[in-house]
Design a protein around this motif. Sequence first.
Motif, PDB file in Angstrom:
ATOM      1  N   LEU A  57       0.817  -1.199   0.000  1.00 36.17           N
ATOM      2  CA  LEU A  57       0.000   0.000   0.000  1.00 36.17           C
ATOM      3  C   LEU A  57       0.858   1.258   0.000  1.00 36.17           C
ATOM      4  O   LEU A  57       1.987   1.250   0.479  1.00 36.17           O
ATOM      5  CB  LEU A  57      -0.888   0.017   1.255  1.00 36.17           C
ATOM      6  N   ASN A  58       0.299   2.315  -0.513  1.00 34.82           N
ATOM      7  CA  ASN A  58       0.861   3.655  -0.427  1.00 34.82           C
ATOM      8  C   ASN A  58       2.317   3.782  -0.874  1.00 34.82           C
ATOM      9  O   ASN A  58       3.157   4.270  -0.122  1.00 34.82           O
ATOM     10  CB  ASN A  58       0.697   4.183   1.002  1.00 34.82           C
ATOM     11  N   PRO A  59       2.642   3.353  -2.088  1.00 34.72           N
ATOM     12  CA  PRO A  59       4.027   3.519  -2.552  1.00 34.72           C
ATOM     13  C   PRO A  59       4.363   4.993  -2.771  1.00 34.72           C
ATOM     14  O   PRO A  59       3.536   5.760  -3.265  1.00 34.72           O
ATOM     15  CB  PRO A  59       4.060   2.737  -3.863  1.00 34.72           C
ATOM     16  N   THR A  60       5.571   5.358  -2.396  1.00 30.76           N
ATOM     17  CA  THR A  60       6.036   6.726  -2.572  1.00 30.76           C
ATOM     18  C   THR A  60       7.560   6.711  -2.678  1.00 30.76           C
ATOM     19  O   THR A  60       8.185   5.666  -2.532  1.00 30.76           O
ATOM     20  CB  THR A  60       5.548   7.626  -1.405  1.00 30.76           C
ATOM     21  N   GLU A  61       8.164   7.849  -2.957  1.00 29.36           N
ATOM     22  CA  GLU A  61       9.615   8.007  -3.038  1.00 29.36           C
ATOM     23  C   GLU A  61      10.288   7.012  -3.995  1.00 29.36           C
ATOM     24  O   GLU A  61      11.246   6.342  -3.636  1.00 29.36           O
ATOM     25  CB  GLU A  61      10.244   7.888  -1.643  1.00 29.36           C
ATOM     26  N   PRO A  62       9.817   6.912  -5.241  1.00 26.50           N
ATOM     27  CA  PRO A  62      10.429   5.954  -6.164  1.00 26.50           C
ATOM     28  C   PRO A  62      11.836   6.368  -6.595  1.00 26.50           C
ATOM     29  O   PRO A  62      12.168   7.551  -6.606  1.00 26.50           O
ATOM     30  CB  PRO A  62       9.472   5.966  -7.365  1.00 26.50           C
ATOM     31  N   ASP A  63      12.650   5.371  -6.933  1.00 26.04           N
ATOM     32  CA  ASP A  63      13.967   5.614  -7.523  1.00 26.04           C
ATOM     33  C   ASP A  63      14.237   4.495  -8.522  1.00 26.04           C
ATOM     34  O   ASP A  63      14.215   3.316  -8.157  1.00 26.04           O
ATOM     35  CB  ASP A  63      15.067   5.664  -6.457  1.00 26.04           C
ATOM     36  N   TRP A  64      14.457   4.858  -9.782  1.00 21.79           N
ATOM     37  CA  TRP A  64      14.661   3.908 -10.873  1.00 21.79           C
ATOM     38  C   TRP A  64      16.106   3.431 -10.850  1.00 21.79           C
ATOM     39  O   TRP A  64      17.030   4.239 -10.754  1.00 21.79           O
ATOM     40  CB  TRP A  64      14.388   4.602 -12.191  1.00 21.79           C
ATOM     41  N   SER A  65      16.326   2.129 -10.952  1.00 19.26           N
ATOM     42  CA  SER A  65      17.696   1.597 -10.928  1.00 19.26           C
ATOM     43  C   SER A  65      18.452   2.015 -12.183  1.00 19.26           C
ATOM     44  O   SER A  65      17.862   2.140 -13.260  1.00 19.26           O
ATOM     45  CB  SER A  65      17.694   0.068 -10.790  1.00 19.26           C
ATOM     46  N   PRO A  66      19.767   2.225 -12.064  1.00 24.10           N
ATOM     47  CA  PRO A  66      20.562   2.638 -13.224  1.00 24.10           C
ATOM     48  C   PRO A  66      20.530   1.646 -14.383  1.00 24.10           C
ATOM     49  O   PRO A  66      20.660   2.041 -15.538  1.00 24.10           O
ATOM     50  CB  PRO A  66      21.979   2.767 -12.651  1.00 24.10           C
ATOM     51  N   ASP A  67      20.321   0.346 -14.102  1.00 27.76           N
ATOM     52  CA  ASP A  67      20.236  -0.618 -15.197  1.00 27.76           C
ATOM     53  C   ASP A  67      18.842  -0.655 -15.825  1.00 27.76           C
ATOM     54  O   ASP A  67      18.597  -1.372 -16.789  1.00 27.76           O
ATOM     55  CB  ASP A  67      20.663  -2.020 -14.740  1.00 27.76           C
ATOM     56  N   GLY A  68      17.905   0.126 -15.276  1.00 24.89           N
ATOM     57  CA  GLY A  68      16.565   0.250 -15.843  1.00 24.89           C
ATOM     58  C   GLY A  68      15.605  -0.867 -15.492  1.00 24.89           C
ATOM     59  O   GLY A  68      14.457  -0.846 -15.912  1.00 24.89           O
ATOM     60  N   LYS A  69      16.033  -1.844 -14.706  1.00 17.95           N
ATOM     61  CA  LYS A  69      15.208  -3.029 -14.445  1.00 17.95           C
ATOM     62  C   LYS A  69      14.246  -2.883 -13.277  1.00 17.95           C
ATOM     63  O   LYS A  69      13.221  -3.557 -13.237  1.00 17.95           O
ATOM     64  CB  LYS A  69      16.106  -4.240 -14.197  1.00 17.95           C
ATOM     65  N   TRP A  70      14.579  -2.055 -12.287  1.00 15.36           N
ATOM     66  CA  TRP A  70      13.825  -2.019 -11.038  1.00 15.36           C
ATOM     67  C   TRP A  70      13.464  -0.600 -10.632  1.00 15.36           C
ATOM     68  O   TRP A  70      14.160   0.349 -10.968  1.00 15.36           O
ATOM     69  CB  TRP A  70      14.656  -2.629  -9.903  1.00 15.36           C
ATOM     70  N   ILE A  71      12.412  -0.500  -9.862  1.00 11.42           N
ATOM     71  CA  ILE A  71      12.074   0.738  -9.183  1.00 11.42           C
ATOM     72  C   ILE A  71      11.998   0.414  -7.696  1.00 11.42           C
ATOM     73  O   ILE A  71      11.234  -0.463  -7.277  1.00 11.42           O
ATOM     74  CB  ILE A  71      10.744   1.329  -9.685  1.00 11.42           C
ATOM     75  N   ALA A  72      12.838   1.081  -6.922  1.00  7.78           N
ATOM     76  CA  ALA A  72      12.775   0.973  -5.464  1.00  7.78           C
ATOM     77  C   ALA A  72      11.822   2.057  -4.976  1.00  7.78           C
ATOM     78  O   ALA A  72      11.709   3.124  -5.584  1.00  7.78           O
ATOM     79  CB  ALA A  72      14.164   1.163  -4.853  1.00  7.78           C
ATOM     80  N   PHE A  73      11.134   1.793  -3.877  1.00  8.35           N
ATOM     81  CA  PHE A  73      10.216   2.785  -3.328  1.00  8.35           C
ATOM     82  C   PHE A  73       9.971   2.499  -1.856  1.00  8.35           C
ATOM     83  O   PHE A  73      10.326   1.440  -1.346  1.00  8.35           O
ATOM     84  CB  PHE A  73       8.888   2.810  -4.111  1.00  8.35           C
ATOM     85  N   THR A  74       9.369   3.472  -1.190  1.00  9.39           N
ATOM     86  CA  THR A  74       8.942   3.309   0.192  1.00  9.39           C
ATOM     87  C   THR A  74       7.466   2.968   0.184  1.00  9.39           C
ATOM     88  O   THR A  74       6.676   3.621  -0.496  1.00  9.39           O
ATOM     89  CB  THR A  74       9.150   4.612   0.995  1.00  9.39           C
ATOM     90  N   SER A  75       7.096   1.934   0.924  1.00 13.85           N
ATOM     91  CA  SER A  75       5.691   1.589   1.105  1.00 13.85           C
ATOM     92  C   SER A  75       5.295   1.988   2.517  1.00 13.85           C
ATOM     93  O   SER A  75       6.013   1.690   3.472  1.00 13.85           O
ATOM     94  CB  SER A  75       5.491   0.080   0.909  1.00 13.85           C
TER      95      SER A  75
END
Length: 166
Positions: A74-92
């Motif tokens: 729930l409530n994903p925020t603060e995304p950051d796209w990985s430099p290799d383009g494969k993943w998005i990290a975020f705070t839930s």
Amino acid sequence: MILSKGGSPDVYDCNADKSGLLRLTNTREDESSPCWSADGEWICYATKMGERRVLCKVSASGGAPQRIPTSGVLNPTEPDWSPDGKWIAFTSQMSGFEICVVPAGGGAVTELVAGEDPSWSPNSRTLVFTRREGGRRVLSLLDVPTKQYKDVSRITGSNSQPSWAK
């Protein structure tokens, strides 16, 4: 960038000299935390749809925003796209704050560790993030594949919103 022109904040793009301003979103919701894909083609950001926070992406040249599914959290925020383009990290934001990753196209979310403010290292393997310990915030490094983290030596001042030099 996020700008508010007489309403809620929207996502815009422009050249480094501030020319060529292009509005990419136009909603009543508050968009926040934009981040670029490694290839410069997309911008991921957090917004609300109905009463829920979601992640979306929009083409840097404009077009319709696309929701990035984050099933199970729930409530994903603060995304950051990985430099290799494969993943998005975020705070839930569920019962507490959790660092999660989702494939860049959306899908199954992997919950990694309690924390917030994730930022990818250039190798797309490590995240720097903030975790709460007692009444203070601690900067930590997370090895994403193993979910192991270690704290960074205490730095005076605010220990929040870390970012890797890119």
